[in-house]
Enzyme design. Sequence first.
Site, PDB file in Angstrom:
ATOM      1  N   CYS A 312       0.826  -1.204   0.000  1.00  0.00           N
ATOM      2  CA  CYS A 312       0.000   0.000   0.000  1.00  0.00           C
ATOM      3  C   CYS A 312       0.867   1.262   0.000  1.00  0.00           C
ATOM      4  O   CYS A 312       1.527   1.545  -0.989  1.00  0.00           O
ATOM      5  CB  CYS A 312      -0.978  -0.050   1.171  1.00  0.00           C
ATOM      6  SG  CYS A 312      -2.360   1.110   0.995  1.00  0.00           S
ATOM      7  N   HIS A 396      -3.710  -5.344  -0.139  1.00  0.00           N
ATOM      8  CA  HIS A 396      -3.360  -5.862   1.185  1.00  0.00           C
ATOM      9  C   HIS A 396      -3.415  -7.391   1.206  1.00  0.00           C
ATOM     10  O   HIS A 396      -4.481  -7.972   1.425  1.00  0.00           O
ATOM     11  CB  HIS A 396      -4.304  -5.296   2.252  1.00  0.00           C
ATOM     12  CG  HIS A 396      -4.049  -3.871   2.576  1.00  0.00           C
ATOM     13  ND1 HIS A 396      -3.333  -3.468   3.678  1.00  0.00           N
ATOM     14  CD2 HIS A 396      -4.389  -2.741   1.925  1.00  0.00           C
ATOM     15  CE1 HIS A 396      -3.249  -2.152   3.708  1.00  0.00           C
ATOM     16  NE2 HIS A 396      -3.880  -1.684   2.652  1.00  0.00           N
ATOM     17  N   GLU A 398      -2.472  -9.307   3.471  1.00  0.00           N
ATOM     18  CA  GLU A 398      -2.828  -9.768   4.818  1.00  0.00           C
ATOM     19  C   GLU A 398      -4.324  -9.670   5.059  1.00  0.00           C
ATOM     20  O   GLU A 398      -4.844 -10.183   6.064  1.00  0.00           O
ATOM     21  CB  GLU A 398      -2.078  -8.957   5.869  1.00  0.00           C
ATOM     22  CG  GLU A 398      -2.715  -7.643   6.282  1.00  0.00           C
ATOM     23  CD  GLU A 398      -2.656  -6.562   5.220  1.00  0.00           C
ATOM     24  OE1 GLU A 398      -3.370  -5.549   5.354  1.00  0.00           O
ATOM     25  OE2 GLU A 398      -1.903  -6.714   4.230  1.00  0.00           O
TER      26      GLU A 398
END
Length: 418
Positions: A312, A396, A398
Amino acid sequence: MADPKSSRAPSGATGVLVLASGEVIWGRGFGAEGQAVGEVCFNTAMTGYQEVMTDPSYAGQIINFTFPHIGNVGTNPEDVEALNPHALGAIVRQDVTDPSNFRSTQHFDAWMKANGRIGISGVDTRALTRLIRVAGAPNAVIAHSAKGDFDVPAMLARAKAWAGLEGMDLAKDVQTLQTYGWDQGLWKLGVGDASPLSFRGGAGGGVSPSGAAFADMSPPTPNPSRLREGNKKPRVVAIDYGIKHNILRNLVDVGCDVTVVSATASFEEIMAHAPDGLFLSNGPGDPAATGAYAVPVIKQWLETKKPVFGICLGHQMLGLAVGAKTEKMHQGHRGANHPVKRLSDGAVEITSMNHGFAVDAATLPANAKATHISLFDGSNCGFELADQPAFSVQYHPEASPGPQDSHYLFEKFAGMMG
């Protein structure tokens, strides 16, 4: 929507959103009373509102949730991505009902109130989303008054006077105040996390990013199968521009020994930890502003030829460091259902996103190869350097909330370190 000059709160209205362009949107307030100014953006995720509200990348922003039922499963101390919420407020369609989830420990309204965050329900969030898609993310003031007492002209003036996110460095506002180690692994149903404050410290306790002491939480150890030869874990220094907890959990899950440093840490401070790899985190604000102090440090790291991985804002920082430029997006990408094409094999990953700026792919240097693109608008979503172990993605991997299609990127980073 009403005229701000003559606008009075309709009967039962205890919340209002006043856009800098002049639109006034009424609703029913919940959470904390008061007002806040920021940028309004929309998020399309159907789950994970607590993770969204606590994501530091949302600093300075007010979230318009497109999914109508927000808050109805309550809140709990595990589903957080930072110590405190960073989004300024929440705009939702339906009123928040009593919690209906076995993990809930607190009503969303009470959680918002306890954390000083303002909410408005009863809003036509689809109409607001369409407005943002046409006109771009607006500056606005969100307000909640149980008595329905609002000075709309003053709020309009405040919204117009706010400078906006472009040119604003917010990483310094959300960064850790001191270096800390992280040991906590991934969350598991029935087990949970070791603790939402699982930072390494001295014997019998440690220190949180804010400097507060706490007891030893005995966090879980990484999977031994991930350890390198000689049981040596690769040392990773993670620069905190606004890092999410689940990024740290994923780094631990792939066997990394993680130390987190502030966004303003010097190259010398980073190298003092003898890292095998550098991680560049997500975060809020204008990447060009953060880059003023972050890019020189990243350039020095690139000279070491050691692995680096960015997510990001970290992706944008790496882009700036290799000579690319960033640009403000019209509406941004925010949600847990964004399709990204992997250029190496054409596979499509469903990803979680939260960004209002992007790397301009046309400005990437010759040694930077694009690896991923958005299937919504073709914007760059990843690149890697051809001459050294450095890569980054705009989305992202995660998640939290969101799909786990891209977890392999953490494995890739760990593999680069031997």
